[in-house]
Write a protein that holds these residues in place. Structure first.
Motif, PDB file in Angstrom:
ATOM      1  N   LEU A  86      -8.959   8.851  10.064  1.00  0.00           N
ATOM      2  CA  LEU A  86      -8.799   8.041  11.282  1.00  0.00           C
ATOM      3  C   LEU A  86      -7.618   7.080  11.198  1.00  0.00           C
ATOM      4  CD1 LEU A  86     -12.501   7.149  12.208  1.00  0.00           C
ATOM      5  CD2 LEU A  86     -10.999   8.847  13.259  1.00  0.00           C
ATOM      6  N   ARG A  87      -6.739   7.304  10.250  1.00  0.00           N
ATOM      7  CA  ARG A  87      -5.603   6.386  10.145  1.00  0.00           C
ATOM      8  C   ARG A  87      -4.797   6.432  11.437  1.00  0.00           C
ATOM      9  NH1 ARG A  87      -4.341  10.973   7.252  1.00  0.00           N
ATOM     10  NH2 ARG A  87      -2.392  11.991   7.871  1.00  0.00           N
ATOM     11  N   PRO A  88      -4.293   5.288  11.905  1.00  0.00           N
ATOM     12  CA  PRO A  88      -3.481   5.284  13.128  1.00  0.00           C
ATOM     13  C   PRO A  88      -2.202   6.088  12.948  1.00  0.00           C
ATOM     14  CG  PRO A  88      -4.271   3.076  12.637  1.00  0.00           C
ATOM     15  CD  PRO A  88      -4.597   3.919  11.446  1.00  0.00           C
ATOM     16  N   ALA A  89      -1.822   6.789  13.991  1.00  0.00           N
ATOM     17  CA  ALA A  89      -0.582   7.552  13.970  1.00  0.00           C
ATOM     18  C   ALA A  89       0.563   6.770  14.593  1.00  0.00           C
ATOM     19  CB  ALA A  89      -0.769   8.870  14.713  1.00  0.00           C
ATOM     20  N   GLY A 102      -8.773  -4.923   4.505  1.00  0.00           N
ATOM     21  CA  GLY A 102      -9.274  -3.980   5.494  1.00  0.00           C
ATOM     22  C   GLY A 102      -8.846  -4.224   6.915  1.00  0.00           C
ATOM     23  N   VAL A 103      -7.709  -4.890   7.137  1.00  0.00           N
ATOM     24  CA  VAL A 103      -7.248  -5.126   8.511  1.00  0.00           C
ATOM     25  C   VAL A 103      -5.988  -4.325   8.826  1.00  0.00           C
ATOM     26  CG1 VAL A 103      -8.314  -7.396   8.680  1.00  0.00           C
ATOM     27  CG2 VAL A 103      -5.971  -7.210   7.840  1.00  0.00           C
ATOM     28  N   GLY A 104      -5.521  -3.507   7.879  1.00  0.00           N
ATOM     29  CA  GLY A 104      -4.437  -2.586   8.189  1.00  0.00           C
ATOM     30  C   GLY A 104      -3.055  -3.004   7.745  1.00  0.00           C
ATOM     31  N   LYS A 105      -2.952  -3.827   6.724  1.00  0.00           N
ATOM     32  CA  LYS A 105      -1.623  -4.284   6.283  1.00  0.00           C
ATOM     33  C   LYS A 105      -0.746  -3.114   5.835  1.00  0.00           C
ATOM     34  CE  LYS A 105      -3.455  -7.315   3.379  1.00  0.00           C
ATOM     35  NZ  LYS A 105      -4.865  -7.370   3.812  1.00  0.00           N
ATOM     36  N   THR A 106      -1.292  -2.231   5.012  1.00  0.00           N
ATOM     37  CA  THR A 106      -0.518  -1.086   4.524  1.00  0.00           C
ATOM     38  C   THR A 106      -0.161  -0.149   5.668  1.00  0.00           C
ATOM     39  OG1 THR A 106      -1.670  -1.223   2.406  1.00  0.00           O
ATOM     40  CG2 THR A 106      -0.503   0.817   2.871  1.00  0.00           C
ATOM     41  N   THR A 107      -1.103   0.087   6.557  1.00  0.00           N
ATOM     42  CA  THR A 107      -0.853   0.947   7.714  1.00  0.00           C
ATOM     43  C   THR A 107       0.302   0.418   8.540  1.00  0.00           C
ATOM     44  OG1 THR A 107      -3.127   1.677   7.868  1.00  0.00           O
ATOM     45  CG2 THR A 107      -1.851   1.733   9.888  1.00  0.00           C
ATOM     46  N   ILE A 108       0.263  -0.856   8.832  1.00  0.00           N
ATOM     47  CA  ILE A 108       1.303  -1.457   9.665  1.00  0.00           C
ATOM     48  C   ILE A 108       2.664  -1.303   8.999  1.00  0.00           C
ATOM     49  CG2 ILE A 108       2.165  -3.663  10.546  1.00  0.00           C
ATOM     50  CD1 ILE A 108      -0.789  -4.441  11.035  1.00  0.00           C
ATOM     51  N   ALA A 109       2.722  -1.521   7.693  1.00  0.00           N
ATOM     52  CA  ALA A 109       3.997  -1.386   6.988  1.00  0.00           C
ATOM     53  C   ALA A 109       4.534   0.033   7.113  1.00  0.00           C
ATOM     54  CB  ALA A 109       3.823  -1.775   5.521  1.00  0.00           C
TER      55      ALA A 109
END
Length: 458
Positions: free
Chosen positions: A36-39, A76-83
């Motif tokens: 479910l990671r954001p695309a 768990g708030v998405g720091k790595t995802t955002i980067a």
């Protein structure tokens, strides 16, 4: 909502890129949070203040001027995802690094690779997870490559950057505060999980509320719990809160006694007491205990509060604090916590005055400013003949022999004006003290106008 096909370029929570996978079997073995990671940045939940249409980071991308950033927020708030998604949106090469496992040699290698890319017209977004774990010297190593544009640095930290990072590094980066995921954001993640699985979570409404509360704002955690629930047989009946608690291990409160949350909660407790809100104070007190705080630390801070913020408005507060502390020491845990809870309510409902606290600080300042002024001679003892000849004790009035047991003499140094350090607040018991002090001030002024009484021998 049909299951979405995941792309390997944007991981929701992991620090490294997901492995390439194909087919339903490979997808099934991947964790739900990974699937479910954001695309895109627009799919990141709970951070609209940064990534929404008017968000700070969105405006940077629109201008084509992505600055170096420090992403500060809880787990768990998405720091790595955002980067990762920022690198993609800005057409930069994503270069991840973990401060836990990296040293000077790793930094040098990453910097050299970034310089080589730059010479070929390719920019680099250097993502440093847990950047606060680098020491001061290592943090200084980022300065030249950030300044000359070799890399766009995006650091992730759960620690307050003001305390954890060098001032020089902070001045070259913008700090972006990521919020703990609220209920709507967590609910959106649950909805996505259900759409991915093609069925609803086996929980009733109250249990769903408890599930969100257990997550404590952590998106990764709520998806992991959802995955456990979705792994149950499809004929599992809806779980109520009690059944959910049995199935899922209770999540420990987010609390680290050595880090910022420790100071945040004791500050919340102290200010709730100062604001005379015993209910809020009890809540923060319980939060600290549930998080594993040493009750002795809380007892010490409550005792300080009794002296600083209640003071003489309720003279029983300080003895009550000591009694509660001693009761805890005798009973231990968990029985002794009740005495501390009683103290919290006592302090929260007591009249407040910081008059003694203010007076003490003003007296300390005056003591520093006046240096070593001698006491007036009439209040000095004169045990020797020489001291009597020098006037020690001459003219001293024994207050118990005076009218109203009050002589009204001056007790400040002769070269110093009288100061009113202690100014009672007029609340609680201090209302009586204020009345008494005003009466004495009147008597002092009256007797000073009559001149000194006859000298006494001392």
């Amino acid at each position: 909502m049909p299951p979405r096909k995941a792309t390997p370029t944007a991981d929701l929570f992991a620090a490294t890129a997901p492995p390439e996978t194909d087919g339903p079997v490979a997808a099934a073995v991947r964790p739900l949070a990974d699937r479910l990671r954001p695309a895109t940045l627009s799919e990141v939940v709970g951070q609209d203040h940064l990534l929404g249409p008017q968000g700070t980071v969105s405006r940077m991308l629109e201008r084509g001027a992505l600055a170096s950033l420090i992403l500060w927020g809880p787990p768990g708030v998405g720091k790595t995802t955002i980067a990762r998604l920022l690198a993609e949106a800005a057409a930069l090469r994503f270069a991840p690094l973990s401060a836990v496992f990296s040293g000077v040699a790793d930094l040098k290698r990453v910097f050299d690779e970034a310089r080589a890319r730059r010479s070929n017209g390719q920019g680099t977004l250097l993502f440093v997870d847990e950047i606060h774990r680098f020491n001061r010297a290592q943090q200084d190593g980022f300065l030249p490559v950030v300044e000359d544009g070799t890399v766009v640095l995006v650091g992730a930290t759960t620690e307050n950057p003001s305390f954890a990072l060098n001032g020089a590094l902070l001045s070259r980066c913008q700090v972006m505060v990521l919020k703990r995921l609220d209920d709507p954001a967590l609910e959106l993640l649950l909805t996505r999980a259900e759409a991915e699985a093609g069925r609803a979570l086996p929980v009733d409404g109250p249990a769903r509320d408890v599930l969100r509360a257990m997550a404590n704002g952590d998106g990764r955690y709520i998806l992991n719990m959802a995955e456990q629930l979705l792994a149950l047989p499809e004929n599992t009946g809806p779980l109520d809160p009690a059944g959910l608690s049995v199935l899922l291990a209770k999540r420990a409160a987010l609390y680290d006694k050595d880090r910022e949350e420790h100071y945040n909660l004791i500050s919340a407790l102290h200010k709730s007491l100062r604001g005379s809100d015993p209910d809020a104070a009890l809540y923060w007190f319980a939060r600290m205990l549930e998080g594993g705080e040493d009750p002795r630390y809380i007892a010490r801070r409550l005792t300080r509060f009794a002296a600083e913020d209640v003071g003489l408005a309720d003279p029983t507060a300080l003895p009550a604090a000591i009694a509660a502390w001693e009761t805890f020491e005798r009973l231990g845990t968990p029985e002794g916590e009740l005495a501390l809870a009683q103290l919290v309510v006592h302090l929260g409902t007591a009249p407040k005055s910081n008059a003694v606290y203010v007076a003490y600080n003003e007296a300390r300042r005056a003591a520093k400013e006046t240096g070593s002024l001698m006491p007036p001679a009439h209040i000095l003892n004169a045990p020797t003949k020489l001291m009597k000849q020098l006037g020690y004790g001459r003219g001293y009035d024994y207050d118990h022999d005076a009218e109203d047991a009050f002589s009204g003499q001056n007790y400040f140094p002769d070269a110093m004006e009288r100061h009113a350090f202690y100014r009672p607040a007029g609340r609680g018991r201090e209302a009586q003290i204020l009345e008494r002090l005003q009466r004495w001030a009147e008597l002092r002024a009256s007797r000073a106008s009559r001149g000194p009484r006859r000298p006494a021998g001392g």
